[in-house]
Design a protein around this motif. Structure first.
Motif, PDB file in Angstrom:
ATOM      1  N   LEU A   1      33.314  40.778  44.800  1.00 20.80           N
ATOM      2  CA  LEU A   1      34.510  41.578  44.500  1.00 20.80           C
ATOM      3  C   LEU A   1      34.443  42.975  45.123  1.00 20.80           C
ATOM      4  O   LEU A   1      34.950  43.936  44.561  1.00 20.80           O
TER       5      LEU A   1
ATOM      6  N   LYS B   1      38.088  44.473  50.581  1.00 25.39           N
ATOM      7  CA  LYS B   1      39.439  44.991  50.364  1.00 25.39           C
ATOM      8  C   LYS B   1      40.338  43.835  49.924  1.00 25.39           C
ATOM      9  O   LYS B   1      40.537  42.871  50.680  1.00 25.39           O
ATOM     10  N   ILE B   2      40.858  43.926  48.718  1.00 28.21           N
ATOM     11  CA  ILE B   2      41.681  42.855  48.158  1.00 28.21           C
ATOM     12  C   ILE B   2      43.032  43.446  47.779  1.00 28.21           C
ATOM     13  O   ILE B   2      43.102  44.386  46.971  1.00 28.21           O
TER      14      ILE B   2
ATOM     15  N   LEU C   1      45.702  39.443  44.544  1.00 28.91           N
ATOM     16  CA  LEU C   1      45.342  39.360  43.127  1.00 28.91           C
ATOM     17  C   LEU C   1      46.450  38.698  42.318  1.00 28.91           C
ATOM     18  O   LEU C   1      46.170  37.927  41.388  1.00 28.91           O
TER      19      LEU C   1
ATOM     20  N   ARG D   1      35.331  50.981  44.931  1.00 27.90           N
ATOM     21  CA  ARG D   1      36.178  49.865  45.355  1.00 27.90           C
ATOM     22  C   ARG D   1      36.002  48.675  44.416  1.00 27.90           C
ATOM     23  O   ARG D   1      36.983  48.007  44.046  1.00 27.90           O
ATOM     24  N   TYR D   2      34.760  48.403  44.034  1.00 27.41           N
ATOM     25  CA  TYR D   2      34.492  47.301  43.109  1.00 27.41           C
ATOM     26  C   TYR D   2      35.262  47.490  41.805  1.00 27.41           C
ATOM     27  O   TYR D   2      35.937  46.561  41.325  1.00 27.41           O
TER      28      TYR D   2
ATOM     29  N   ASN E   1      39.022  47.021  42.290  1.00 25.50           N
ATOM     30  CA  ASN E   1      39.338  45.592  42.368  1.00 25.50           C
ATOM     31  C   ASN E   1      39.273  44.934  41.003  1.00 25.50           C
ATOM     32  O   ASN E   1      40.151  44.143  40.625  1.00 25.50           O
TER      33      ASN E   1
END
Length: 316
Positions: A90, A93-94, A99, A133-134, A137
């Motif tokens: 995770l 970049k999502i 999502l 970032r984690y 996300n």
């Protein structure tokens, strides 16, 4: 299980965005290889050969680095999606759109790595990861999954690799994931590599830095016995790291050997082999109808002897 495999472990990539300190994969010289549409079609044609929750959508590598990861998931027939799960760190970049789509995907579950909520510890174990970032996300994913409970949002399983830097934090992680992050199950496990595989930099110094003490394992086992939360603990076998005479990571956990599941491991290239029997191998590119091919051979292949492995080399 007649006519079926115990597991199919299929990878859609051959790489990862991170270089975790405990990973046994050798990424030296690796260039990204993503599964082709034709190969993917052959892989998912094998879904009838496993029971629900026994198809690893990506096993040894990070699936979200595939540029069309969500598209591939959505190509799985809805009636077969309960057979599928995947594991992710995770930290890529999502997008919000990804999502949203993931929250309606209807697969069996998702494993999310959760090794620490302390930025310095998280980034020291997950080399190349950004904690901010984690968390971004994770919070966006949980928000969307909460909004779509009952509408296809998969259950979330959190997996923690227990090491000296984070083992004392694990009870708090279990509580946090259960109260804030929609945990269906929390799991802490021993390092994911076997007696013939070693992470980069493996040495006596490495062991002293990363492997938890006997006292720490016993303390975590005490928590596992007492907690009412859904927590699975897989400790290392006693004496596994005793070759240098040091008392690291010996525990009261179950010792000895376990059987590997009988099933297929499929690489992003389409090359496949029987788990525990690499000499029994196949190339999906040379098989026109993989489902019929393996259905006809399932009985023979499932009669292969079980291959034993040390408990620490377990599947995710």
């Amino acid at each position: 299980m007649a006519g079926k495999f115990e597991v199919i472990a299929a990878d859609i990539t051959n790489n990862c965005n991170l270089r975790c300190v405990f990973c046994f994969n050798d990424f030296a010289g690796v260039k990204n290889h993503f599964i082709t549409d034709d190969t993917f079609a052959k892989v998912i044609s094998l879904l009838p050969l496993v029971d629900d929750g026994h198809f690893f959508f990506s096993c040894l590598y990070e699936p979200t680095i595939h540029p069309r990861f969500i598209d591939l998931l959505e190509r799985i027939p809805p009636e077969l999606r309960q057979k599928v799960f995947f594991t992710t760190n995770l930290t890529t970049k999502i997008s919000d759109d990804s999502l949203d789509r993931l929250s309606r995907i209807g697969i069996h579950h998702i494993n999310i790595s959760m090794d620490s909520l302390r930025p310095e510890v998280f980034e020291s174990l997950r080399k190349g990861a950004r904690f901010d970032r984690y968390m971004n996300n994770l919070e966006r994913l949980v928000g969307r999954f909460a909004a779509n409970t009952g509408a296809g949002a998969p259950p979330i399983h959190y997996v923690t690799v227990a090491l000296r830097p984070n083992i004392e934090e694990i009870p708090a992680l279990v509580e946090e994931c259960s109260t804030r992050f929609l945990a269906a199950i929390n799991e802490a496990r021993w390092i994911y590599w076997g007696s013939h595989e070693r992470p980069a930099g493996y040495s006596l110094e490495w062991k002293r830095r990363y492997l938890a003490s006997n006292k720490q394992w016993k303390k975590l086992q005490k928590f596992a016995r007492k907690t009412k939360l859904r927590f699975i603990l897989e400790p290392p076998p006693p004496n596994y790291f005793e070759e240098d005479g040091a008392d690291y990571s010996r525990s009261d956990g179950k010792a000895g050997w376990a059987d590997l599941p009988l099933g297929l491991s499929v690489a992003s290239s389409g090359k496949a082999y029987m788990i525990g029997h690499p000499e029994v191998n196949f190339d999906l590119g040379e098989i026109d109808d993989p489902l019929s091919f393996f259905q006809e051979r399932a009985g023979e292949l499932m009669s292969l002897p079980k291959t034993q492995f040390r408990r620490e080399a377990m599947y995710r």
